[in-house]
Enzyme design. Structure first.
Site, PDB file in Angstrom:
ATOM      1  N   GLU A  46      45.792  30.698  43.695  1.00 11.69           N
ATOM      2  CA  GLU A  46      45.181  31.968  43.323  1.00 11.69           C
ATOM      3  C   GLU A  46      43.663  31.845  43.212  1.00 11.69           C
ATOM      4  O   GLU A  46      42.913  32.736  43.628  1.00 11.69           O
ATOM      5  CB  GLU A  46      45.764  32.457  41.991  1.00 11.69           C
ATOM      6  CG  GLU A  46      47.263  32.698  42.029  1.00 11.69           C
ATOM      7  CD  GLU A  46      48.077  31.491  41.576  1.00 11.69           C
ATOM      8  OE1 GLU A  46      49.097  31.691  40.901  1.00 11.69           O
ATOM      9  OE2 GLU A  46      47.677  30.350  41.896  1.00 11.69           O
ATOM     10  N   CYS A  74      50.490  30.541  36.788  1.00 13.89           N
ATOM     11  CA  CYS A  74      50.633  29.779  35.546  1.00 13.89           C
ATOM     12  C   CYS A  74      49.916  30.491  34.401  1.00 13.89           C
ATOM     13  O   CYS A  74      48.946  31.217  34.604  1.00 13.89           O
ATOM     14  CB  CYS A  74      50.111  28.354  35.717  1.00 13.89           C
ATOM     15  SG  CYS A  74      48.363  28.241  36.145  1.00 13.89           S
ATOM     16  N   LEU A 203      58.006   0.702  54.572  1.00 18.12           N
ATOM     17  CA  LEU A 203      58.310   1.925  53.811  1.00 18.12           C
ATOM     18  C   LEU A 203      57.108   2.844  53.635  1.00 18.12           C
ATOM     19  O   LEU A 203      57.071   3.639  52.691  1.00 18.12           O
ATOM     20  CB  LEU A 203      58.909   1.596  52.433  1.00 18.12           C
ATOM     21  CG  LEU A 203      60.295   0.951  52.408  1.00 18.12           C
ATOM     22  CD1 LEU A 203      60.793   0.866  50.984  1.00 18.12           C
ATOM     23  CD2 LEU A 203      61.287   1.710  53.269  1.00 18.12           C
ATOM     24  N   ARG A 206      53.419   6.120  58.790  1.00 13.71           N
ATOM     25  CA  ARG A 206      52.533   5.666  59.854  1.00 13.71           C
ATOM     26  C   ARG A 206      52.483   6.631  61.037  1.00 13.71           C
ATOM     27  O   ARG A 206      51.480   6.687  61.737  1.00 13.71           O
ATOM     28  CB  ARG A 206      53.006   4.293  60.379  1.00 13.71           C
ATOM     29  CG  ARG A 206      53.067   3.227  59.313  1.00 13.71           C
ATOM     30  CD  ARG A 206      53.490   1.875  59.882  1.00 13.71           C
ATOM     31  NE  ARG A 206      54.819   1.876  60.472  1.00 13.71           N
ATOM     32  CZ  ARG A 206      55.947   1.775  59.776  1.00 13.71           C
ATOM     33  NH1 ARG A 206      55.903   1.681  58.453  1.00 13.71           N
ATOM     34  NH2 ARG A 206      57.124   1.771  60.391  1.00 13.71           N
ATOM     35  N   LEU A 294      74.301   0.603  49.429  1.00 12.10           N
ATOM     36  CA  LEU A 294      73.538   1.453  48.519  1.00 12.10           C
ATOM     37  C   LEU A 294      73.777   2.926  48.819  1.00 12.10           C
ATOM     38  O   LEU A 294      73.879   3.743  47.904  1.00 12.10           O
ATOM     39  CB  LEU A 294      72.044   1.122  48.607  1.00 12.10           C
ATOM     40  CG  LEU A 294      71.126   1.927  47.683  1.00 12.10           C
ATOM     41  CD1 LEU A 294      71.593   1.866  46.234  1.00 12.10           C
ATOM     42  CD2 LEU A 294      69.686   1.434  47.796  1.00 12.10           C
TER      43      LEU A 294
END
Length: 357
Positions: A46, A74, A203, A206, A294
Site C-alpha cells: 500500500e 495491517c 540444496l 542455481r 524420509l
C-alpha cells in the site's frame, strides 16, 4: 485485483517471512498507482502504491480513490507503521481486500479501522487466488507450522533411484530448472542424511535468479553428516538430530551448521516438532527433497501438505527404489487419496501437483 495479484507475485522469492502482497489504486476507472511488498522490513504494498501516486507532485493525489489489496491492510506497528493509517491519511474512499489477514495481530482489525474512519470496505474478491499465493503464510499463522511440499523426481514406473542409490539424473534439465523455481520460493529446503550421503546435494538455488537462498535443513538422527558435505557450504544449515552427541555437534558447528536435538520415543527426529520450530522461526514454505525412507516418514506422520512430482518417461524396473517407504497395505481402503490440482508438461517430463484429500 488480478493486477494486484500479479504485482504480489513479484515478491515470490523475497518477502519471507512476510506475505506476498500487491496493491492497485484506482480513481474514476483509471489506475493512478500500484506497488507490491518487496522485502521484509521495507515498505508494504500500500505504501509503495501511494508513493507512486505522490510522485506526480499533486497534494492529496489519492483522495477519493479505491485501493485493491491482495491482503487486508495491517493495523499494527511491526517493522513498519500500519498501512491502514496510511490509507486513511491519504483519503482513499474505498478499500477492497482479497482476504482478511490470518495474522492474529490483524485478523479483521485493519478493515475495522478503515471502516471506523468512514472508508467503505469489502473483502473476498479473488480470495482463492490470494490464499494460494500465501498458502505458507496462512499455514504458519493458523497452524503454527509451514506448508510442506514434498518434491519427488521419478520414472514412469514410480522409481526415484536405482537400488545402489544412483538417482542423477532421472528428469531432464527443464524439470530441474522448474524445481529450482520451487526452491527459490521456499523458505527452507529439507532433506535427509541418506540423500546427503548418496547425492551430496548443495540444496541451493542455481537455475533461477534470486537474491535470497532458502535455509537448508538436514534430518540426521545420529549426526552422521560428513564434514566435507556440500550442504555445509554457502548459506545457513540446520541439522535436526535425535542424539545429543556433543563431539559430533561441536565439529558440525565449527563448519557453520546449527544443530538442534529433537528426539522422538523411537530414537528418530520428531518431525512435527521440527516443523513447529521452523514455524516459530518465520518459515512459511518448506520444500522437502529426500529419499523414500524420509518421504514415507513425512507422509506417515502427517507432515506433507502437497506433492510435487516430476515424472520422466523412462522405466527403471522393480528392483529400483520407490517414492515412499510405507508399510504394506492389504486393503485399498488404507491407501492415501490425493486431489490432483495441476498437470503440466515440463520439457520431456510431466509435473503433477497433488494434495492429500
Amino acid at each position: 485485483m488480478a493486477r494486484a495479484l500479479q504485482l504480489a507475485e513479484r515478491g515470490l522469492f523475497t518477502t519471507t517471512p512476510n506475505p506476498r502482497v500487491g496493491c492497485v489504486l484506482v480513481r474514476d476507472g483509471v489506475v493512478i498507482g500500484e506497488g507490491w511488498h518487496e522485502k521484509a522490513g521495507e515498505p508494504h504494498a500500500e505504501i509503495n502504491a501511494l508513493k507512486k501516486v505522490g510522485a506526480g507532485g499533486t497534494a492529496n493525489a489519492a483522495k477519493g480513490a479505491t485501493a485493491y489489496v491482495t491482503l487486508e491492510p495491517c493495523s499494527h506497528f511491526g517493522r513498519t507503521p500500519p498501512c491502514a493509517d496510511a490509507l486513511i491519511a491519504a483519503g482513499v474512499a474505498r478499500v477492497v481486500g482479497a482476504m482478511t489477514d490470518p495474522n492474529p495481530q490483524v485478523a479483521g482489525a485493519g478493515l475495522a479501522k478503515l471502516a471506523a474512519a468512514g472508508i467503505a470496505t469489502a473483502s473476498g474478491l479473488m480470495e482463492a487466488q490470494a490464499r494460494e499465493l500465501n498458502i505458507g503464510f496462512i499455514s504458519r499463522m493458523t497452524r503454527g507450522r509451514p506448508w510442506l511440499r514434498l518434491k519427488v523426481a521419478a520414472s514412469i514406473d514410480g522409481k526415484t533411484a536405482l537400488n545402489n542409490g544412483v538417482s542423477q539424473w532421472i528428469t531432464g534439465p527443464d524439470a530441474r530448472r522448474d524445481a529450482h523455481a520451487w526452491r527459490a520460493r521456499s523458505c527452507a529446503v529439507l532433506t535427509g542424511i541418506g540423500t546427503v550421503r548418496d547425492d551430496n546435494p548443495r540444496l541451493n538455488v542455481r537455475e533461477v535468479a534470486t537474491t535470497r537462498q532458502p535455509l537448508k535443513v538436514v534430518i540426521d538422527s545420529r549426526l552422521e553428516t560428513p564434514l566435507d558435505a556440500a550442504v555445509l557450504e554457502g548459506g545457513p544449515l540446520l541439522i535436526a538430530a535425535a542424539v545429543d552427541d556433543k563431539e559430533k555437534a561441536v565439529a558440525l558447528r565449527a563448519r557453520g551448521a546449527e544443530v538442534l536435538v529433537l528426539p522422538n520415543p523411537a530414537g528418530k527426529v520428531e518431525l512435527a516438532a521440527l516443523l513447529a520450530e521452523l514455524g516459530r522461526r518465520g518459515i512459511n514454505e518448506v520444500l522437502a527433497e529426500a529419499g523414500m525412507k524420509l518421504n514415507g516418514s513425512l507422509l506417515r506422520e502427517g507432515c506433507v501438505d502437497e506433492l510435487l512430482i516430476y515424472q520422466a518417461p523412462l522405466i527403471m524396473g522393480d528392483a529400483a527404489r520407490g517414492m515412499f517407504g510405507l508399510h504394506e497395505l492389504t486393503d485399498l481402503a488404507g491407501a492415501r487419496r490425493l486431489e490432483i490440482i495441476e498437470r503440466r508438461v515440463v520439457g520431456a517430463d510431466f509435473r503433477i501437483r497433488a494434495r492429500l484429500s
